[in-house]
Scaffold this active site. Sequence first.
Site, PDB file in Angstrom:
ATOM      1  N   ASN A  23       2.301  14.194 -21.112  1.00  9.32           N
ATOM      2  CA  ASN A  23       2.334  14.899 -22.415  1.00  9.32           C
ATOM      3  C   ASN A  23       3.594  15.580 -22.833  1.00  9.32           C
ATOM      4  O   ASN A  23       3.543  16.093 -23.950  1.00  9.32           O
ATOM      5  CB  ASN A  23       1.183  16.081 -22.277  1.00  9.32           C
ATOM      6  CG  ASN A  23      -0.279  15.575 -22.467  1.00  9.32           C
ATOM      7  OD1 ASN A  23      -0.475  14.275 -22.535  1.00  9.32           O
ATOM      8  ND2 ASN A  23      -0.969  16.370 -22.092  1.00  9.32           N
ATOM      9  N   ARG A  93      -4.237   8.398 -28.999  1.00 10.94           N
ATOM     10  CA  ARG A  93      -4.170   9.352 -30.236  1.00 10.94           C
ATOM     11  C   ARG A  93      -2.964  10.145 -30.590  1.00 10.94           C
ATOM     12  O   ARG A  93      -2.427  10.218 -31.744  1.00 10.94           O
ATOM     13  CB  ARG A  93      -4.967  10.599 -29.748  1.00 10.94           C
ATOM     14  CG  ARG A  93      -5.985  10.953 -30.782  1.00 10.94           C
ATOM     15  CD  ARG A  93      -6.728  12.153 -30.033  1.00 10.94           C
ATOM     16  NE  ARG A  93      -6.242  13.336 -30.566  1.00 10.94           N
ATOM     17  CZ  ARG A  93      -6.488  13.723 -31.892  1.00 10.94           C
ATOM     18  NH1 ARG A  93      -7.631  13.078 -32.478  1.00 10.94           N
ATOM     19  NH2 ARG A  93      -6.267  14.775 -32.399  1.00 10.94           N
ATOM     20  N   CYS A 117      -9.138   9.259 -26.485  1.00 12.00           N
ATOM     21  CA  CYS A 117     -10.295   9.714 -25.452  1.00 12.00           C
ATOM     22  C   CYS A 117     -11.484  10.265 -26.348  1.00 12.00           C
ATOM     23  O   CYS A 117     -11.273  10.842 -27.403  1.00 12.00           O
ATOM     24  CB  CYS A 117      -9.958  10.876 -24.763  1.00 12.00           C
ATOM     25  SG  CYS A 117      -8.695  10.625 -23.452  1.00 12.00           S
ATOM     26  N   VAL A 327     -11.864  24.387 -25.286  1.00 10.99           N
ATOM     27  CA  VAL A 327     -10.954  23.918 -26.295  1.00 10.99           C
ATOM     28  C   VAL A 327     -11.626  22.536 -26.984  1.00 10.99           C
ATOM     29  O   VAL A 327     -11.397  22.444 -28.208  1.00 10.99           O
ATOM     30  CB  VAL A 327      -9.695  23.379 -25.545  1.00 10.99           C
ATOM     31  CG1 VAL A 327      -8.776  22.472 -26.531  1.00 10.99           C
ATOM     32  CG2 VAL A 327      -8.885  24.288 -24.735  1.00 10.99           C
ATOM     33  N   ARG A 397      -3.943   5.142 -18.198  1.00 12.82           N
ATOM     34  CA  ARG A 397      -3.231   5.682 -19.447  1.00 12.82           C
ATOM     35  C   ARG A 397      -2.457   7.121 -18.777  1.00 12.82           C
ATOM     36  O   ARG A 397      -1.467   7.532 -19.469  1.00 12.82           O
ATOM     37  CB  ARG A 397      -4.380   6.309 -20.332  1.00 12.82           C
ATOM     38  CG  ARG A 397      -4.868   5.192 -21.283  1.00 12.82           C
ATOM     39  CD  ARG A 397      -5.659   5.716 -22.425  1.00 12.82           C
ATOM     40  NE  ARG A 397      -4.932   6.794 -22.974  1.00 12.82           N
ATOM     41  CZ  ARG A 397      -5.582   7.984 -23.319  1.00 12.82           C
ATOM     42  NH1 ARG A 397      -6.893   8.023 -23.277  1.00 12.82           N
ATOM     43  NH2 ARG A 397      -5.057   9.000 -23.789  1.00 12.82           N
TER      44      ARG A 397
END
Length: 418
Positions: A23, A93, A117, A327, A397
């Site tokens: 990330n 994404r 996801c 979240v 991934r």
Amino acid sequence: MERLLIRGGTPLCGEIRISGAKNAALPVMAATLLADGPTIVGNIPHLHDVTTTMELLGRLGVELTVHEGMEVEVNTATIKSLQAPYELVKTMRASILVLGPLLARFGEAEVSLPGGCAIGSRPVDIHVDGLRAMGAEIEVADGYIKGRAGRLRGAHIRMDLVSVTGTENLMMAAALAHGTTVLENAAREPEVINLATCINAMGGRVRGAGTSTLTIEGVERLYGVHHRVLPDRIETGTYLVAAAMTGGEVRLKDTAPALVAPLLDKLRDSGAEVEAGRDWVALRMRGRPRAVDLQTAPYPGFPTDMQAQFCALNAISTGAGSVTEGVFENRFMHCLEMQRMGADIRIEGATAQIRGVERLTAAPVIATDLRASASLVLAGLVAEGETRVDRIYHIDRGYECIEEKLAQLGADIQRVPD
Ligand code: UD1
């Protein structure tokens, strides 16, 4: 399609290296689009999402050179297309991260609406509204977000929700905008700080990274740099939980314990002995863990990307724990699979009530998203018998060589073709 076969029951012991953070790598690779000269990104993890990003940059015409030692050199001088096509975006994404940089530097971009996801609806309104506030004209048509802009203008933007990639996209766009942008309610994740550091090294002027207000003074141009991606805190947390669940003893090197403080607190609550230095962390667990209560929240809260792994931990702990997802909606698919392995889990709205059982039993299970897959592997590591985890492309991934790293710690795990 490949699958993982895991025979549970071995305590994980030994030392492994933690990879660069997915990330952090993805936004930094997108940020290379902002720079005039070549940028070298170091500590890149070898992951599908990184390969997809490289393929995406390649489709744009960017020249990529992979150097030894996990470094990728990106040269944007050869760019010839401003479109991120559906085939690539649907698998990841985070491809939306090229929208801000392309619009800011080239005045035009088309990015397919993202897939990724299957966790909740995950819209992109924060990205789109923010870019519109900076003067971009954006329409959503034919499955694409189509944007045009002259030079973007600085704007005062208050984001309704804390969005990690939303903050990153707008930060990158603002870096080349005319004037100053203020982003309120910004994400404070370490990966956002890592991106700001990269942009500032390129000659950008981002202030406030790590707080909820970012002030970005746009500059005319940015220059190529050498930037190192920070260690993966989610990978770190996942291996620590694996060791705790199996009653093992591990040492993880090349990581950043300061970034996983909320995870270390929960692991200590569960009975683990944890020690940490500047770039390493070690964990030892004697006997079964104790179940913990937790609620996920944006950083510095407990990360949603570690929720599934802690569900697995609670599933084999003593006592009962409640796990609340704050979240994303619909992020408990792993719990249904764990139930098939004998876990005692009740889902009540956004909370999973988990009562630990002494042992799970192996079953064929299906991974539904990246972190869910990891949690099923963890469950397999303690289950009686042979667990088969299908659809492991999700794991690839986000986890570099997961079966090799686990095998290095003594796990009985192998990847087999279908
Ligand atoms: C990033 C991470 C992902 C992590 C997530 C939350 C990357 C590449 N991915 O994803 O691993 O799980 O942060 O820590 O860094 N939302 C909207 N509108 C938007 C954008 C988001 O409503 O335009 C909502 C989402 O549906 C979600 C919440 O905001 O409920 C947070 O999502 P966000 O932080 O944007 O997640 P990502 O950046 O996609």
